[in-house]
Scaffold this motif. Structure first.
Motif, PDB file in Angstrom:
ATOM      1  N   LEU A  45       0.776  -1.298  -0.005  1.00  0.00           N
ATOM      2  CA  LEU A  45      -0.006   0.077   0.040  1.00  0.00           C
ATOM      3  C   LEU A  45       0.867   1.183   0.002  1.00  0.00           C
ATOM      4  CD1 LEU A  45      -2.850   1.364   0.286  1.00  0.00           C
ATOM      5  CD2 LEU A  45      -2.529   1.141   2.848  1.00  0.00           C
ATOM      6  N   LEU A  46       0.641   2.271  -1.106  1.00  0.00           N
ATOM      7  CA  LEU A  46       1.528   3.265  -1.094  1.00  0.00           C
ATOM      8  C   LEU A  46       0.515   4.483  -0.676  1.00  0.00           C
ATOM      9  CD1 LEU A  46       2.907   2.825  -4.751  1.00  0.00           C
ATOM     10  CD2 LEU A  46       3.981   2.008  -2.204  1.00  0.00           C
ATOM     11  N   VAL A  47       0.720   5.186   0.403  1.00  0.00           N
ATOM     12  CA  VAL A  47       0.001   6.265   0.853  1.00  0.00           C
ATOM     13  C   VAL A  47       0.699   7.493   0.722  1.00  0.00           C
ATOM     14  CG1 VAL A  47      -1.105   7.321   2.962  1.00  0.00           C
ATOM     15  CG2 VAL A  47      -1.041   4.677   2.636  1.00  0.00           C
ATOM     16  N   ARG A  48      -0.172   8.672   0.061  1.00  0.00           N
ATOM     17  CA  ARG A  48       0.419  10.126  -0.288  1.00  0.00           C
ATOM     18  C   ARG A  48      -0.741  10.977   0.369  1.00  0.00           C
ATOM     19  NH1 ARG A  48       1.210   6.552  -3.958  1.00  0.00           N
ATOM     20  NH2 ARG A  48      -0.762   7.063  -5.118  1.00  0.00           N
ATOM     21  N   ARG A  49      -0.172  12.126   0.850  1.00  0.00           N
ATOM     22  CA  ARG A  49      -0.829  13.158   1.373  1.00  0.00           C
ATOM     23  C   ARG A  49      -1.098  13.950   0.207  1.00  0.00           C
ATOM     24  NH1 ARG A  49       1.107  15.861   6.563  1.00  0.00           N
ATOM     25  NH2 ARG A  49       2.758  16.200   5.120  1.00  0.00           N
ATOM     26  N   THR A  50      -2.229  14.528   0.066  1.00  0.00           N
ATOM     27  CA  THR A  50      -2.477  15.456  -1.282  1.00  0.00           C
ATOM     28  C   THR A  50      -1.395  16.592  -1.395  1.00  0.00           C
ATOM     29  OG1 THR A  50      -4.656  14.692  -1.154  1.00  0.00           O
ATOM     30  CG2 THR A  50      -4.245  16.704  -2.590  1.00  0.00           C
ATOM     31  N   GLU A  61       0.811   9.489  11.449  1.00  0.00           N
ATOM     32  CA  GLU A  61      -0.207  10.223  10.218  1.00  0.00           C
ATOM     33  C   GLU A  61      -0.298   9.363   9.173  1.00  0.00           C
ATOM     34  OE1 GLU A  61      -1.396  14.107   7.862  1.00  0.00           O
ATOM     35  OE2 GLU A  61       0.221  14.273   8.986  1.00  0.00           O
ATOM     36  N   ALA A  62       0.508   8.988   8.532  1.00  0.00           N
ATOM     37  CA  ALA A  62       0.369   8.090   7.435  1.00  0.00           C
ATOM     38  C   ALA A  62      -0.248   6.701   7.990  1.00  0.00           C
ATOM     39  CB  ALA A  62       2.063   7.698   6.915  1.00  0.00           C
ATOM     40  N   LYS A  63       0.105   6.073   8.901  1.00  0.00           N
ATOM     41  CA  LYS A  63      -0.495   4.882   9.465  1.00  0.00           C
ATOM     42  C   LYS A  63      -2.141   5.012   9.466  1.00  0.00           C
ATOM     43  CE  LYS A  63      -0.334   1.003  12.541  1.00  0.00           C
ATOM     44  NZ  LYS A  63       0.445   0.581  13.620  1.00  0.00           N
ATOM     45  N   ALA A  73      -8.122  -1.672   8.180  1.00  0.00           N
ATOM     46  CA  ALA A  73      -7.416  -3.163   8.036  1.00  0.00           C
ATOM     47  C   ALA A  73      -6.038  -2.950   7.447  1.00  0.00           C
ATOM     48  CB  ALA A  73      -8.477  -4.030   7.689  1.00  0.00           C
ATOM     49  N   VAL A  74      -5.281  -2.009   7.740  1.00  0.00           N
ATOM     50  CA  VAL A  74      -3.948  -1.950   7.159  1.00  0.00           C
ATOM     51  C   VAL A  74      -3.020  -2.937   7.897  1.00  0.00           C
ATOM     52  CG1 VAL A  74      -3.025  -0.008   8.754  1.00  0.00           C
ATOM     53  CG2 VAL A  74      -2.020  -0.434   6.295  1.00  0.00           C
ATOM     54  N   ALA A  75      -2.170  -3.837   7.266  1.00  0.00           N
ATOM     55  CA  ALA A  75      -1.236  -4.648   7.604  1.00  0.00           C
ATOM     56  C   ALA A  75       0.038  -4.233   7.972  1.00  0.00           C
ATOM     57  CB  ALA A  75      -1.215  -5.782   6.598  1.00  0.00           C
ATOM     58  N   SER A  76       0.039  -3.279   8.868  1.00  0.00           N
ATOM     59  CA  SER A  76       1.148  -2.669   9.015  1.00  0.00           C
ATOM     60  C   SER A  76       2.301  -3.327  10.139  1.00  0.00           C
ATOM     61  CB  SER A  76       0.886  -1.394  10.263  1.00  0.00           C
ATOM     62  OG  SER A  76       1.871  -0.448  10.507  1.00  0.00           O
ATOM     63  N   GLY A  77       3.623  -3.288   9.994  1.00  0.00           N
ATOM     64  CA  GLY A  77       4.602  -3.735  10.661  1.00  0.00           C
ATOM     65  C   GLY A  77       6.032  -3.161  10.450  1.00  0.00           C
ATOM     66  N   ASP A  80       7.295  -1.154   7.231  1.00  0.00           N
ATOM     67  CA  ASP A  80       6.738  -0.001   6.728  1.00  0.00           C
ATOM     68  C   ASP A  80       8.013   1.034   6.761  1.00  0.00           C
ATOM     69  OD1 ASP A  80       4.543  -1.286   7.341  1.00  0.00           O
ATOM     70  OD2 ASP A  80       3.710  -0.237   9.057  1.00  0.00           O
ATOM     71  N   ASN A  81       7.877   1.906   5.456  1.00  0.00           N
ATOM     72  CA  ASN A  81       8.917   2.553   5.238  1.00  0.00           C
ATOM     73  C   ASN A  81       8.490   3.866   4.478  1.00  0.00           C
ATOM     74  OD1 ASN A  81       9.671   2.026   2.088  1.00  0.00           O
ATOM     75  ND2 ASN A  81       9.366   0.081   2.983  1.00  0.00           N
ATOM     76  N   PHE A  82       9.236   5.035   4.486  1.00  0.00           N
ATOM     77  CA  PHE A  82       9.076   6.167   4.016  1.00  0.00           C
ATOM     78  C   PHE A  82       9.998   6.247   2.495  1.00  0.00           C
ATOM     79  CE2 PHE A  82      10.664  10.549   3.091  1.00  0.00           C
ATOM     80  CZ  PHE A  82       9.358  11.250   3.040  1.00  0.00           C
ATOM     81  N   ARG A  83       9.335   6.585   1.447  1.00  0.00           N
ATOM     82  CA  ARG A  83      10.287   6.670   0.325  1.00  0.00           C
ATOM     83  C   ARG A  83       9.535   7.720  -0.662  1.00  0.00           C
ATOM     84  NH1 ARG A  83       9.554   1.587  -2.848  1.00  0.00           N
ATOM     85  NH2 ARG A  83       9.788   0.709  -0.636  1.00  0.00           N
ATOM     86  N   GLU A  84      10.386   8.776  -0.920  1.00  0.00           N
ATOM     87  CA  GLU A  84       9.939   9.841  -1.899  1.00  0.00           C
ATOM     88  C   GLU A  84       8.611  10.305  -1.579  1.00  0.00           C
ATOM     89  OE1 GLU A  84      10.358   7.961  -5.791  1.00  0.00           O
ATOM     90  OE2 GLU A  84      12.308   7.625  -5.379  1.00  0.00           O
ATOM     91  N   GLY A  85       8.520  11.038  -0.301  1.00  0.00           N
ATOM     92  CA  GLY A  85       7.439  11.642  -0.060  1.00  0.00           C
ATOM     93  C   GLY A  85       5.939  10.596   0.020  1.00  0.00           C
TER      94      GLY A  85
END
Length: 94
Positions: A45-50, A61-63, A73-77, A80-85
């Protein structure tokens, strides 16, 4: 080296198998104002803020956004990492 008759029949078949395609995403994403989500490689899952883009220090906040996008129901663990915004949740939606 001499192959048994059984191996002579099985060996050629093993070479004919095609790689399995990536599984389809498990869920459709909910609409969450201010955030967008999409599925990447291996259904991560790739999550971006507008606007503005996420920073490295905004994982919480991203989670929360990922939880909303996955309808809770996100499968977080630990992967999880940050990449390019954007924040990447390799487990996708559970």
């Amino acid at each position: 080296m001499r192959l048994s008759p059984t191996l002579m029949l099985i060996a050629p078949l093993a070479a004919c198998t095609a790689p399995a395609p990536a599984p389809a995403p498990k869920a459709t994403l909910a609409a969450v104002p201010g955030y967008t989500g999409s599925f990447g490689p291996q259904n991560a899952l790739l999550v971006r803020r507008t606007a503005p883009p996420f920073g490295y220090d905004e994982g919480a906040e991203a989670k929360r956004a990922a939880q909303a996008l996955c309808r809770g129901a996100v499968a977080s663990g630990p992967e999880d990492n940050f990449r390019e915004g954007q924040w990447v949740f390799p487990g996708g939606c559970a």
